[in-house]
Enzyme design. Structure first.
Site, PDB file in Angstrom:
ATOM      1  N   ARG A 184      -8.478  41.514  77.597  1.00  0.00           N
ATOM      2  CA  ARG A 184      -9.574  41.376  76.626  1.00  0.00           C
ATOM      3  C   ARG A 184     -10.737  42.321  76.928  1.00  0.00           C
ATOM      4  NH1 ARG A 184     -10.441  35.103  75.668  1.00  0.00           N
ATOM      5  NH2 ARG A 184     -11.823  35.957  74.075  1.00  0.00           N
TER       6      ARG A 184
ATOM      7  N   SER B 297     -18.097  25.677  73.788  1.00  0.00           N
ATOM      8  CA  SER B 297     -19.194  26.643  73.948  1.00  0.00           C
ATOM      9  C   SER B 297     -20.409  25.984  74.599  1.00  0.00           C
ATOM     10  CB  SER B 297     -19.619  27.203  72.587  1.00  0.00           C
ATOM     11  OG  SER B 297     -18.646  28.082  72.096  1.00  0.00           O
TER      12      SER B 297
ATOM     13  N   ARG C 138     -22.201  26.455  78.457  1.00  0.00           N
ATOM     14  CA  ARG C 138     -23.630  26.752  78.578  1.00  0.00           C
ATOM     15  C   ARG C 138     -24.358  25.678  79.374  1.00  0.00           C
ATOM     16  NH1 ARG C 138     -21.457  29.390  74.619  1.00  0.00           N
ATOM     17  NH2 ARG C 138     -22.454  31.139  73.522  1.00  0.00           N
TER      18      ARG C 138
ATOM     19  N   ASP D 233     -13.230  31.949  65.030  1.00  0.00           N
ATOM     20  CA  ASP D 233     -12.195  31.217  65.780  1.00  0.00           C
ATOM     21  C   ASP D 233     -11.303  30.400  64.847  1.00  0.00           C
ATOM     22  OD1 ASP D 233     -13.206  32.265  68.112  1.00  0.00           O
ATOM     23  OD2 ASP D 233     -14.232  30.439  68.747  1.00  0.00           O
TER      24      ASP D 233
ATOM     25  N   SER E  53     -21.697  39.255  69.011  1.00  0.00           N
ATOM     26  CA  SER E  53     -21.007  38.443  70.015  1.00  0.00           C
ATOM     27  C   SER E  53     -21.965  37.513  70.742  1.00  0.00           C
ATOM     28  CB  SER E  53     -20.318  39.353  71.034  1.00  0.00           C
ATOM     29  OG  SER E  53     -19.931  38.586  72.165  1.00  0.00           O
TER      30      SER E  53
ATOM     31  N   LYS F  34      -9.014  38.574  71.046  1.00  0.00           N
ATOM     32  CA  LYS F  34      -9.020  37.175  71.492  1.00  0.00           C
ATOM     33  C   LYS F  34      -7.804  36.916  72.406  1.00  0.00           C
ATOM     34  CE  LYS F  34     -12.807  36.165  69.415  1.00  0.00           C
ATOM     35  NZ  LYS F  34     -14.005  35.873  70.209  1.00  0.00           N
TER      36      LYS F  34
ATOM     37  N   GLN G  23     -21.147  35.672  73.151  1.00  0.00           N
ATOM     38  CA  GLN G  23     -20.879  35.736  74.592  1.00  0.00           C
ATOM     39  C   GLN G  23     -21.696  36.857  75.235  1.00  0.00           C
ATOM     40  OE1 GLN G  23     -16.647  35.922  75.156  1.00  0.00           O
ATOM     41  NE2 GLN G  23     -16.360  33.794  74.526  1.00  0.00           N
TER      42      GLN G  23
ATOM     43  N   ARG H 236      -5.395  28.368  70.185  1.00  0.00           N
ATOM     44  CA  ARG H 236      -5.724  28.140  68.771  1.00  0.00           C
ATOM     45  C   ARG H 236      -4.512  28.387  67.867  1.00  0.00           C
ATOM     46  NH1 ARG H 236     -10.720  26.436  69.289  1.00  0.00           N
ATOM     47  NH2 ARG H 236     -12.123  27.564  70.687  1.00  0.00           N
TER      48      ARG H 236
HETATM   49  C1  S3P Z   1     -17.978  32.009  72.107  1.00  0.00           C
HETATM   50  C2  S3P Z   1     -18.269  33.057  71.283  1.00  0.00           C
HETATM   51  C3  S3P Z   1     -17.268  33.698  70.411  1.00  0.00           C
HETATM   52  C4  S3P Z   1     -16.061  32.793  70.215  1.00  0.00           C
HETATM   53  C5  S3P Z   1     -15.553  32.235  71.518  1.00  0.00           C
HETATM   54  C6  S3P Z   1     -16.640  31.402  72.187  1.00  0.00           C
HETATM   55  C7  S3P Z   1     -19.060  31.471  72.936  1.00  0.00           C
HETATM   56  O1  S3P Z   1     -16.841  34.906  70.999  1.00  0.00           O
HETATM   57  O2  S3P Z   1     -15.048  33.518  69.552  1.00  0.00           O
HETATM   58  O3  S3P Z   1     -14.435  31.414  71.295  1.00  0.00           O
HETATM   59  O4  S3P Z   1     -18.943  30.351  73.483  1.00  0.00           O
HETATM   60  O5  S3P Z   1     -20.080  32.156  73.077  1.00  0.00           O
HETATM   61  P1  S3P Z   1     -17.651  36.288  70.851  1.00  0.00           P
HETATM   62  O6  S3P Z   1     -18.955  36.105  71.516  1.00  0.00           O
HETATM   63  O7  S3P Z   1     -16.803  37.292  71.584  1.00  0.00           O
HETATM   64  O8  S3P Z   1     -17.763  36.547  69.395  1.00  0.00           O
END
Ligand code: S3P
Length: 421
Positions: free
Chosen positions: A118, A24, A28, A308, A162, A335, A164, A380
């Site tokens: 997705r 993550s 970023r 996760d 979320s 997922k 993301q 995973r």
């Molecule tokens: C992530 C956010 C999560 C997570 C994914 C990575 C991220 O998803 O499940 O593996 O890096 O922002 P969601 O934002 O869909 O919850």
């Protein structure tokens, strides 16, 4: 498809494991560095094909990425990339859709068969609130067409927790004419918000509402913490095996540490010590000593904070006394696979007793036995199946190569840990 047979350890083990850079945070770091004008250095970037997808997409915007160095002329210099291939990576697709929303050209984001299944419609309204135009397929999936342009400020409320979607909105909002505020239910990983606050580009207004102040992202020079979600496989192995695992230098963002609360709640011994921060985001050393003893209920923000890792909770529930019930985790169905169905399938493939609910699953503690599991391209689930061998004895994992999405060296690392005393 590669089949690998994992034979768990004959006695308890005691391992210290350095995990790869956090996925993550690496996504970023790469995207923010690409938005900054100048040279950034991101030491300890994660490995794996999801990050390779982000790097290759950034290259198409005209950014140069060489090892841990990112060189960019700033967001204003990004060139029209054409069709971007995000492979298996939802984070690449969603975060880049946000960043591209403020660019004066069309960006098309596509992915592999799993990513094309997705949910992507969740991006459309939050980004439209800032003035962006996104199109998804009639099923609400990729390919996504982003018609970027001038963005304005707005108060954006997102219906799901979320990270993301929040991050996509934040990356767009950095390019808007006025301040934007993002809010959502709690439990999300707030890496993006913490980093933007540390860079002077935003501020918290409440526990969940974050204001983004548009402005230039400065070049970054940082060490990416270890991946909490990778460390989680070793913590679970300790929890299953009555063993001890220490993982130094991992992200301790509260949105990432739900599994530690679950392990402790199930009776394992857990110690997490903060050793520092990276741009306001905590990092530290975690030690987990198993075994877990009894089942528990996982729901609400705790389910989000361990999302996760919930396949691992399924395995832990299978060896704990009593029942483990996970609910409020409907997001698992969107997922890399439907992880409610695939977690239940994994527990059952190893002789356990599990059943699905609409937004989670229930596992009875009846033990795990040798078996075979097909990972269906889900990194995973492939890694969770291998970890199950810690107590199940022998587990044949069909499609173990999926682990390379987030941790190419996982199988060897797990086997090495089992033999550490
Ligand atoms: C992530 C956010 C999560 C997570 C994914 C990575 C991220 O998803 O499940 O593996 O890096 O922002 P969601 O934002 O869909 O919850």
């Amino acid at each position: 498809m590669t089949v690998r047979t994992f034979s768990g350890p004959s006695s308890s083990f005691h391992a210290t494991v350095i995990v790869p850079g956090d996925k993550s945070l690496s996504h970023r770091g790469l995207i923010l560095a690409a938005m900054a004008r100048g040279a950034s250095r991101l030491r300890g970037l994660g490995a794996g094909s999801d990050l390779a997808a982000t790097i290759s997409c950034l290259t198409r915007f005209g950014i140069s990425v060489d090892g841990d160095r990112v060189e960019s002329g700033g967001i204003g210099s990004w060139g029209e990339p054409g069709r971007l291939e995000c492979a298996n990576s939802g984070t690449t697709m969603r975060l880049l859709a946000g960043a591209a929303s403020g660019r004066p050209f069309v960006t098309v984001l596509d992915g592999d068969a799993s990513l094309r299944r997705r949910p992507m419609r969740r991006l459309v309204d939050p980004l439209a609130a800032l003035g962006a135009h996104l199109e998804v397929t009639g099923d609400g999936t990729a390919p996504i067409t982003v018609r970027g342009g001038t963005l304005h400020g707005a108060a954006v409320t997102i219906g799901i927790a979320s990270a993301q979607v929040r991050s996509a909105v934040a990356l767009a909002a950095l390019q808007a004419a006025e301040r934007a505020v993002i809010d959502s239910p709690p439990g999300f990983r707030d890496h993006t918000e913490r980093w933007l606050a540390a860079l002077g580009l935003g501020a918290w207004q409440s526990a969940t509402a974050f204001a983004i102040d548009p402005g230039a992202v400065p070049p970054l020079d940082l060490e990416v913490p270890g991946d909490t979600s990778s460390a989680a496989f070793l913590w679970a192995a300790a929890g299953l095996g009555g063993s001890e695992v220490t993982t130094p230098g991992v992200s301790l963002n509260p949105g990432r540490t739900g599994l530690l609360a679950v392990l402790a709640g199930m009776g394992a011994t857990v110690a997490a010590t903060e050793t520092g921060q990276v741009l306001g985001d905590p990092v530290g050393t975690v030690t987990v000593r198993g075994p877990v003893r009894h089942g528990m209920q996982v729901d609400g923000p705790l389910a989000v904070r361990s999302l996760d890792e919930l396949p691992l909770v399924g395995l832990l529930g299978a060896i704990a006394e009593g029942e483990t019930v996970v609910s409020g985790a409907g997001e698992l169905r969107g997922k890399e696979t439907d992880r409610i169905t695939s977690t239940v399938a994994l527990v059952r493939a190893l002789g356990g007793d599990a059943e699905e609910s609409a937004d989670g699953f229930r596992v009875m503690g009846s033990g795990l036995r040798p078996g075979k599991f097909e990972a269906a391209g889900d990194h995973r689930l492939a890694m969770a199946a291998a970890v199950a061998a810690t107590v199940a004895g022998t587990v044949e994992v069909v499609g173990i190569e999926a682990a390379a999405v987030s941790w190419p060296d996982f199988a060897d690392t797990l086997e090495r840990s089992w033999s550490s005393r």
